[in-house]
Design an enzyme around this catalytic site. Structure first.
Site, PDB file in Angstrom:
ATOM      1  N   ALA A 194      20.560 -10.614   6.369  1.00 57.65           N
ATOM      2  CA  ALA A 194      20.801 -10.160   5.093  1.00 57.65           C
ATOM      3  C   ALA A 194      20.447  -8.811   5.252  1.00 57.65           C
ATOM      4  CB  ALA A 194      19.697 -10.411   4.529  1.00 57.65           C
ATOM      5  N   ASN A 271      15.495 -10.905   2.121  1.00 54.39           N
ATOM      6  CA  ASN A 271      15.616 -10.227   1.247  1.00 54.39           C
ATOM      7  C   ASN A 271      17.173 -10.241   0.435  1.00 54.39           C
ATOM      8  OD1 ASN A 271      15.326  -9.175   3.567  1.00 54.39           O
ATOM      9  ND2 ASN A 271      17.680  -8.681   3.233  1.00 54.39           N
ATOM     10  N   ASP A 322      13.816  -5.419   0.181  1.00 52.29           N
ATOM     11  CA  ASP A 322      13.502  -5.755   1.448  1.00 52.29           C
ATOM     12  C   ASP A 322      11.950  -6.753   1.231  1.00 52.29           C
ATOM     13  OD1 ASP A 322      14.184  -7.175   3.788  1.00 52.29           O
ATOM     14  OD2 ASP A 322      13.371  -5.409   5.094  1.00 52.29           O
ATOM     15  N   LYS A 349       5.660  -9.975   2.103  1.00 50.62           N
ATOM     16  CA  LYS A 349       5.799  -8.486   2.125  1.00 50.62           C
ATOM     17  C   LYS A 349       5.339  -8.005   1.063  1.00 50.62           C
ATOM     18  CE  LYS A 349       9.913  -7.663   5.504  1.00 50.62           C
ATOM     19  NZ  LYS A 349      11.795  -8.026   5.586  1.00 50.62           N
ATOM     20  N   CYS A 628      22.316   3.757  13.926  1.00 46.40           N
ATOM     21  CA  CYS A 628      22.276   3.516  15.301  1.00 46.40           C
ATOM     22  C   CYS A 628      20.458   3.096  14.913  1.00 46.40           C
ATOM     23  CB  CYS A 628      21.436   4.796  15.628  1.00 46.40           C
ATOM     24  SG  CYS A 628      23.726   5.588  16.436  1.00 46.40           S
ATOM     25  N   HIS A 632      16.781   2.159  17.653  1.00 48.79           N
ATOM     26  CA  HIS A 632      16.992   3.583  18.753  1.00 48.79           C
ATOM     27  C   HIS A 632      16.150   4.518  17.657  1.00 48.79           C
ATOM     28  CE1 HIS A 632      19.534   2.946  22.244  1.00 48.79           C
ATOM     29  NE2 HIS A 632      20.513   2.331  21.165  1.00 48.79           N
TER      30      HIS A 632
END
Length: 705
Positions: A194, A271, A322, A349, A628, A632
């Site tokens: 999602a 979500n 989310d 959540k 990224c 990362h």
């Protein structure tokens, strides 16, 4: 596609581990799981997913004598999230990259190993590591979902592939990380994606041959595609704009449960896609506009034979944070106000613990189990959250620092329910997340498509702000009374993302931690009765089994998942250890020992000279957050699973950097080419941003920050 080790052939097969001596796993055996507590036949042990075992040979009186019986090193250094099965003396476990292994449950001998050879570049479509949460058993076969969207049937005795079907459009960013569930010969599997722009569904397949039996979509389709089932027509009334162009979301990527008496399968829906509802479902102005976006963030009950909709309960209407409802669900019978209620319990959540009637979907009660600021409570009649208007960044256009955040107050890590104490044990997290609405946002073919500016909320290069964020981020094991809707006790952890939970008849709760301990706590008061350092973070849930009157406890160790990547500094400084992927098995009097832990020295921050212009660095920061940061790390601060780019040798020159980012030189390790979304100049802007971040953090370290 298969690698075999220590395979027993012919008559030796049954003798080596009883792996071929049973009549198979069928409905009667699954329904009678409580009558054979020494086995662990399905991912939650029983259809009600309580993750409670009545075994009590390991108990409060003797757990201090627990020791390592055996261990097995795994051939992948990614997150390990699966719960093993134990059937007829054999442990079956899936690992990262959707691989499956079988071990003799007494000795730890590897019987066979299966590798579906998932293309490593598929990981760029997985929001949260190359993980897998378990296998399912039916007949004499095992079933596993693969990261690239296949459902595979394996011979349980040999690991040979029986059949394989593709369950998704592999041209779209779908993944599978959850464990299948099996009901009367139907293998039921969902999917994820999602965050990247897909439409969610669950599918049932015939366990014998892989034939598709039915498919249940969780969000409505483009109306131009023809008439939809009645439940989706009703859902379409709660959506606006052209949501189907962005996928809609609603993936069923983890939790399910089944009530055989009611013949209802419960699925947890994820979500929206994108997160930001202003882009996903832009509603016209007006007080009476329904923009709930069914069936996002909902528990939905369906008939497992046909996929027919029965009822739903939406936990976060119009979700924009989310806030999934894919977290572990537990079925139980509770006495509430003098009446026995057949309930479903979930700690999703959004931070509220829900108790609902599992026959009708009627709301019974809810209360927050962690501190929160996005809502002030729930409507006592409907259970609908009472939102803080400031939390609606999608409407105000202003940033909002939400507690809980996108990682959730409780994520996929399984809870457990102890019927003796009546308590639910929740692996909880307290962590905020900054939602910065992004103007003129457009979706892309790679990277998070969530509709917010991930760079704007990045961790600042300020020692005080960082210290405050770290102090406010922590985890806990919470013992929750679902009837009184209140906490009974807690075990506090330095950081979040600790392991799933097992409760046993010995009055114990087992849980691993991100800091590398595996421990047993008293269900009575949470006191720690035993612990062992295991050299790596544990996020998976333990299980227990019994052979020849001897009880064992098994858990997969291996730090990973989204918290090991995206949160950056918060992950790397929460006391976590590097990934060492192992299957650990314990028993009373176990004397096995782990090898000495290896040293993992951190390379010094020694970046090349900073030559990027302020404009390049700013552009690179935005692009890094968009494409990224999910892997990362926030603000280019890596967690513990993927390389820290601030220390990468590719920063030294543009050619090396572009070889990786644009040409896909490391695609075999999961780092695909980003040329579909980035120009060479934009790739260099990201490089200049990472160099600038490395300089900032080197200076911060030098100043003692």
């Amino acid at each position: 596609m298969r690698v075999f080790a220590g395979i027993c052939l012919g008559l030796a097969l049954a003798a080596c581990a009883n792996s071929g001596s049973d009549d198979g796993v069928d409905t009667a055996r699954l329904l009678a799981a409580n009558e054979t507590p020494g086995e662990w036949l399905s991912v939650g042990r029983t259809y009600d997913e309580q993750r409670y075992s009545p075994l009590d040979a390991i108990n409060r009186d003797n757990v201090s004598e627990l020791g390592l019986a055996w261990f097995a090193d795994l051939d992948t250094a990614r997150g390990q999230e699966a719960t093993p099965l134990m059937i007829d003396g054999v442990l079956y476990v899936s690992t990262a990259w959707s691989m499956v292994k079988a071990y003799d449950a007494r000795s730890g001998e590897l019987l066979w190993s299966y590798d579906p050879e998932v293309p490593r570049e598929r990981v760029v479509m997985a929001c949260c590591d190359a993980v897998n949460r378990g296998v399912a058993a039916w007949g004499n076969r095992l079933f596993v979902g693969t990261l690239d969207g296949r459902l595979v049937a394996l011979d349980r005795a040999t690991g040979e592939e029986a059949w394989s079907v593709v369950t998704v459009d592999q041209e779209q960013p779908y993944t599978i990380t959850g464990a299948p569930r099996i009901i009367d010969g139907k293998v039921i599997i969902g999917n994820g994606g999602a965050e990247y722009g897909v439409r969610g569904y669950v599918t049932a397949y015939d366990a014998d041959n892989g034939e598709q039996l039915w498919r249940f979509y969780t969000v409505p389709d483009n109306p131009a595609n023809g008439e939809q089932p009645e439940y989706l027509q009703a859902a379409a009334e709660t959506w606006h704009g052209e949501w189907w162009e962005l996928g809609g979301g609603g993936t069923v990527w983890d939790s399910m449960a089944y009530d055989p008496e009611l013949d209802l399968l419960y699925i947890g829906v994820g979500n929206g896609s994108p997160w930001n509802q202003a882009y996903r479902s832009p509603a016209p102005e007006g007080e009476d506009v329904n923009n709930d976006n069914l069936y996002l963030s909902s528990i939905v009950a369906i008939r497992p034979d046909t996929g027919e909709y029965v009822w739903h309960f939406q936990e976060t209407p119009g979700e924009t944070w989310d806030f999934t409802a894919t977290q572990h669900m537990i079925l139980a019978d509770l006495e509430i106000d003098g009446e026995t209620r057949h309930v479903l319990m979930q700690a999703p959540k959004n931070g509220f613990f829900y108790v609902i009637d599992r026959e009708t979907g009627e709301f019974i009660s809810a209360n927050n189990y962690v501190p929160m600021n996005w809502a002030t409570g729930v409507d006592p009649e409907t259970g609908r959250p009472i939102e803080n208007p400031e939390a609606r960044y999608d409407r105000t256009g202003l940033p909002f620092l939400s507690m809980p955040g996108a990682g959730g107050a409780h994520n996929w890590h399984p809870m457990a329910y102890d019927p003796n104490s009546g308590l639910v044990f929740i692996p909880a997290a307290e962590a905020a997340f900054p939602y910065f609405p992004e103007a003129d946002w457009l979706p892309a073919v790679l990277g998070f498509n969530v509709g917010i500016d991930m760079a704007a909320g990045a961790m600042p290069a300020d020692a005080g702000a960082r210290a405050g964020a770290m102090a406010a981020t922590r985890g806990a094991l919470i013992a929750w009374d679902p009837v009184a809707q209140e906490e009974r006790w807690r075990v506090q952890y330095q950081g979040p993302w600790n392991g799933g939970v097992l409760a046993t008849g010995g009055g114990l709760v087992f849980q691993g931690s991100a800091a590398g301990n595996f421990a047993a706590f008293s269900t009575e008061d949470g006191s720690e009765l035993w612990s062992m350092p295991v050299q790596t973070g544990v996020v998976a849930a333990p299980m227990t089994y019994e052979i020849d009157g001897e009880q064992y406890v098994a858990v997969l160790a291996g730090w990973g998942g989204v918290w090991s990547m995206a949160p950056g500094l918060l992950a790397s400084t929460s006391g976590v250890l590097p990934n060492i992927s192992r299957l650990l098995v314990f028993k009373i009097g176990g004397t096995a020992e782990l090898p000495d832990a290896a040293d993992y020295p951190q390379l010094a921050l020694d970046p090349p000279p900073q030559r990027g212009t302020p404009e390049q660095i700013a552009e690179g920061g935005y692009l890094f957050g968009r494409y990224c940061g999910a892997c990362h790390g926030d603000a280019a601060i890596a967690g513990t699973i993927v390389p820290d780019l601030r220390r990468s040798g590719t920063l030294e020159n543009s050619e090396s950097w572009n070889a990786v980012v644009m040409d896909g030189a490391l695609a075999s390790r999961g780092m695909v080419s980003f040329s579909p979304v980035l120009s060479a100049e934009q790739a260099q802007a990201i490089r200049h941003y990472v160099i600038a971040r490395a300089h900032q953090d080197r200076d911060l370290e030098a100043a003692g920050g």
